[in-house]
Scaffold this active site. Structure first.
Site, mmCIF file in Angstrom:
data_model
loop_
_atom_site.group_PDB
_atom_site.id
_atom_site.type_symbol
_atom_site.label_atom_id
_atom_site.label_comp_id
_atom_site.label_asym_id
_atom_site.label_seq_id
_atom_site.Cartn_x
_atom_site.Cartn_y
_atom_site.Cartn_z
ATOM 1 N N GLU A 149 -2.956 -3.428 -12.790
ATOM 2 C CA GLU A 149 -3.902 -3.634 -13.888
ATOM 3 C C GLU A 149 -3.549 -4.866 -14.715
ATOM 4 O O GLU A 149 -2.366 -5.219 -14.858
ATOM 5 C CB GLU A 149 -3.952 -2.417 -14.834
ATOM 6 C CG GLU A 149 -4.776 -1.254 -14.340
ATOM 7 C CD GLU A 149 -3.948 -0.208 -13.648
ATOM 8 O OE1 GLU A 149 -4.527 0.670 -12.989
ATOM 9 O OE2 GLU A 149 -2.706 -0.273 -13.752
ATOM 10 N N THR A 150 -4.583 -5.478 -15.254
ATOM 11 C CA THR A 150 -4.483 -6.550 -16.242
ATOM 12 C C THR A 150 -5.353 -6.143 -17.421
ATOM 13 O O THR A 150 -6.461 -5.635 -17.227
ATOM 14 C CB THR A 150 -4.969 -7.889 -15.659
ATOM 15 O OG1 THR A 150 -4.115 -8.261 -14.569
ATOM 16 C CG2 THR A 150 -4.956 -8.991 -16.704
#
Length: 277
Positions: A46-47
């Site tokens: 995830e970002t």
């Protein structure tokens, strides 16, 4: 535009042993397509993107992206984003509690007595027993017998988890699954008196293959709701995750005086700088 950037290792006190999340600060003005494109480039699980809150009760708003989609909620990005916001000078409106706004609504984050950040588990979007045909399919993709599955439950708090309980932690660590076509969490208990109560693994489909997440806050949150609710666990407890990947993730689960379940872990900044987006 040049923006602040951090990469934080979550659910570990040992650098490079947890689950990293990339955090872009001051992301107002970026489009969803731009956010997804950078998340694909980062190629982490995830970002996240810090934004000004829309809800007056929130301290900040976050958008969470995998390499393929936006998520309404995810656990290790929540802790890593809150860590980054505080480290960059963020000050919560309420003493002792940071209020995060995300696709799943408002999520409180606080410091525990051990100094770790912890989030309050959001309500489950779907719960209840898993259909027998799906349990049989899960056993097949995990390459185990149907009788080795102690129980199975929908445990969806955003990402879409189905949770499976195996007899023990050794059975979880021994898994060598085939292609897993759904977001699947697996847990098994350690012997009584062990430092960790459960071993957890999280599998999901990615680019036509099975991927494994190193340490997963959302899954551990929904697992806790199930395991505590059925008397299979007693809080506080610690879950181990990432062992099969050479990581050392530790997820701390506790219950407050009102019965709310909190999922916490250590957070360490490994990269600080700027990114041009």
């Amino acid at each position: 535009m040049i923006r602040q950037f951090r990469q934080v290792d979550v659910f570990t006190d040992t650098p490079l042993a947890g689950n990293p999340v990339a955090v872009v600060h001051e992301a107002d003005g970026m489009t969803g397509d731009e956010m997804l494109r950078f998340a694909r480039w980062m190629n982490l699980s995830e970002t996240t993107y810090l934004l000004a809150p829309r809800d007056p009760r929130a301290d900040y708003r976050v958008r969470i992206f995998t390499t393929s989609q936006e998520l309404p909620f995810a656990g290790h990005p929540t802790l890593g984003t809150c860590h980054s916001w505080l480290e960059a000078g963020g000050r919560p409106a309420r003493s002792g509690v940071v209020t995060q706004e995300c696709g799943a609504g408002l999520v409180p984050v606080r410091r525990t007595a051990g100094g770790r950040l912890a989030f309050a588990t959001p309500p489950l979007l779907r719960s209840g027993p898993v259909e027998p045909s799906m349990v049989a399919e899960i056993a097949s993709v995990l390459r185990i017998g149907r009788d080795e599955i102690v129980d199975a439950q929908w445990a969806d708090n955003g990402p879409g988890w189905v949770a499976v309980l195996l007899p023990d932690a050794a059975a979880v660590l021994a898994l060598r699954p085939g292609y897993v076509p759904l977001d699947l969490g697996v847990a098994g208990p350690y012997p009584a008196g062990s430092p960790e109560a459960f071993e957890v693994r999280a599998f999901f489909p990615k680019d036509g293959a099975t991927a494994e997440d190193p340490v997963t806050g959302s899954l551990n949150g929904s697992l806790a709701q199930w395991l505590l609710g059925t008397g299979r666990a007693a809080a506080p407890y610690v879950a181990s995750q990432g062992t099969a990947l050479g990581r050392r993730g530790r997820v701390h689960v506790s219950v407050d005086d009102e019965g709310g379940i909190w999922v916490g872990g250590d957070t360490i900044t490994l990269i600080t700088g700027t990114v041009t987006l």
